[in-house]
Design a protein around this motif. Structure first.
Motif, short mmCIF file in Angstrom:
data_model
loop_
_atom_site.label_atom_id
_atom_site.label_comp_id
_atom_site.label_asym_id
_atom_site.label_seq_id
_atom_site.Cartn_x
_atom_site.Cartn_y
_atom_site.Cartn_z
N LYS A 51 26.14 79.13 81.06
CA LYS A 51 25.14 80.17 80.78
C LYS A 51 24.02 79.62 79.91
CE LYS A 51 27.73 84.51 80.86
NZ LYS A 51 28.22 85.59 79.97
N ARG A 52 24.40 78.89 78.86
CA ARG A 52 23.38 78.34 77.96
C ARG A 52 22.49 77.33 78.68
NH1 ARG A 52 27.51 79.15 74.08
NH2 ARG A 52 28.44 77.10 74.38
N LEU A 53 23.10 76.45 79.46
CA LEU A 53 22.31 75.46 80.19
C LEU A 53 21.39 76.14 81.20
CD1 LEU A 53 21.58 72.55 80.84
CD2 LEU A 53 23.61 72.45 82.33
N ALA A 54 21.91 77.12 81.92
CA ALA A 54 21.09 77.86 82.88
C ALA A 54 19.91 78.52 82.18
CB ALA A 54 21.94 78.90 83.61
N ASN A 55 20.14 79.07 81.02
CA ASN A 55 19.07 79.71 80.25
C ASN A 55 18.00 78.70 79.87
OD1 ASN A 55 17.91 82.00 78.90
ND2 ASN A 55 18.56 81.04 76.98
N VAL A 56 18.41 77.53 79.40
CA VAL A 56 17.46 76.48 79.01
C VAL A 56 16.63 76.05 80.22
CG1 VAL A 56 17.30 74.06 78.29
CG2 VAL A 56 18.81 75.64 77.06
N GLU A 57 17.27 75.95 81.38
CA GLU A 57 16.58 75.51 82.59
C GLU A 57 15.91 76.66 83.35
OE1 GLU A 57 18.94 72.96 85.03
OE2 GLU A 57 19.31 71.56 83.40
N ARG A 58 15.98 77.87 82.78
CA ARG A 58 15.37 79.06 83.37
C ARG A 58 15.86 79.28 84.80
NH1 ARG A 58 10.80 80.84 80.32
NH2 ARG A 58 10.05 81.86 82.19
N ARG A 59 17.19 79.19 84.97
CA ARG A 59 17.84 79.43 86.25
C ARG A 59 18.96 80.43 86.02
NH1 ARG A 59 16.91 75.08 89.70
NH2 ARG A 59 16.28 73.16 88.69
N SER A 60 19.44 81.00 87.12
CA SER A 60 20.66 81.79 87.02
C SER A 60 21.84 80.82 87.00
CB SER A 60 20.79 82.74 88.22
OG SER A 60 21.04 81.99 89.41
N VAL A 61 22.99 81.28 86.54
CA VAL A 61 24.19 80.44 86.56
C VAL A 61 24.50 80.05 87.99
CG1 VAL A 61 26.67 80.38 86.08
CG2 VAL A 61 25.11 81.38 84.40
N SER A 62 24.34 80.97 88.91
CA SER A 62 24.60 80.69 90.32
C SER A 62 23.70 79.57 90.84
CB SER A 62 24.39 81.96 91.16
OG SER A 62 24.61 81.70 92.51
N GLN A 63 22.42 79.63 90.52
CA GLN A 63 21.48 78.57 90.95
C GLN A 63 21.86 77.23 90.33
OE1 GLN A 63 17.94 80.46 89.50
NE2 GLN A 63 17.22 80.95 91.58
N LEU A 64 22.22 77.24 89.05
CA LEU A 64 22.60 76.01 88.36
C LEU A 64 23.85 75.40 88.99
CD1 LEU A 64 22.32 73.99 86.02
CD2 LEU A 64 23.74 75.55 84.66
N VAL A 65 24.87 76.21 89.20
CA VAL A 65 26.11 75.70 89.78
C VAL A 65 25.87 75.18 91.19
CG1 VAL A 65 28.44 76.35 90.51
CG2 VAL A 65 27.59 77.08 88.28
N SER A 66 25.06 75.87 91.96
CA SER A 66 24.74 75.41 93.31
C SER A 66 24.06 74.04 93.27
CB SER A 66 23.83 76.42 94.00
OG SER A 66 23.52 75.99 95.30
N LEU A 67 23.12 73.87 92.35
CA LEU A 67 22.43 72.59 92.19
C LEU A 67 23.40 71.48 91.76
CD1 LEU A 67 19.72 71.08 92.20
CD2 LEU A 67 19.47 71.74 89.80
N LEU A 68 24.29 71.79 90.83
CA LEU A 68 25.29 70.81 90.39
C LEU A 68 26.20 70.39 91.53
CD1 LEU A 68 26.22 72.38 86.93
CD2 LEU A 68 24.88 70.30 87.32
N ILE A 69 26.60 71.34 92.35
CA ILE A 69 27.46 71.04 93.50
C ILE A 69 26.70 70.18 94.52
CG2 ILE A 69 28.66 72.03 95.49
CD1 ILE A 69 29.38 74.42 93.61
#
Length: 69
Positions: free
Chosen positions: A28-46
């Motif tokens: 959540k914190r990383l997504a907030n820093v990158e101005r993404r949703s958690v879902s978008q962040l996890v999708s990108l990481l995958i």
């Protein structure tokens, strides 16, 4: 196709994962820093992890795919 219609080349599907609560909070914190949703962040990481695995030969490339750089 009508003007303004956008069709993704690949349909998106829903998956569920279980993670420790601490990891969820960090995501959540990383997504907030990158101005993404958690879902978008996890999708990108995958996507990144799968691309690296394919580049390393751990996952065979589909015949239509070209290696990512």
């Amino acid at each position: 196709m009508s003007k303004g219609t956008c069709i993704d080349a690949m349909a998106k599907v829903n998956i569920s994962v279980l993670v420790e609560e601490d990891l969820r909070e960090d995501l959540k914190r990383l997504a907030n820093v990158e101005r993404r949703s958690v879902s978008q962040l996890v999708s990108l990481l995958i996507e990144d992890a799968v691309a690296r695995a394919k580049a390393a030969g751990k996952i065979p490339l589909d015949q239509q795919e070209k290696p990512r750089e």
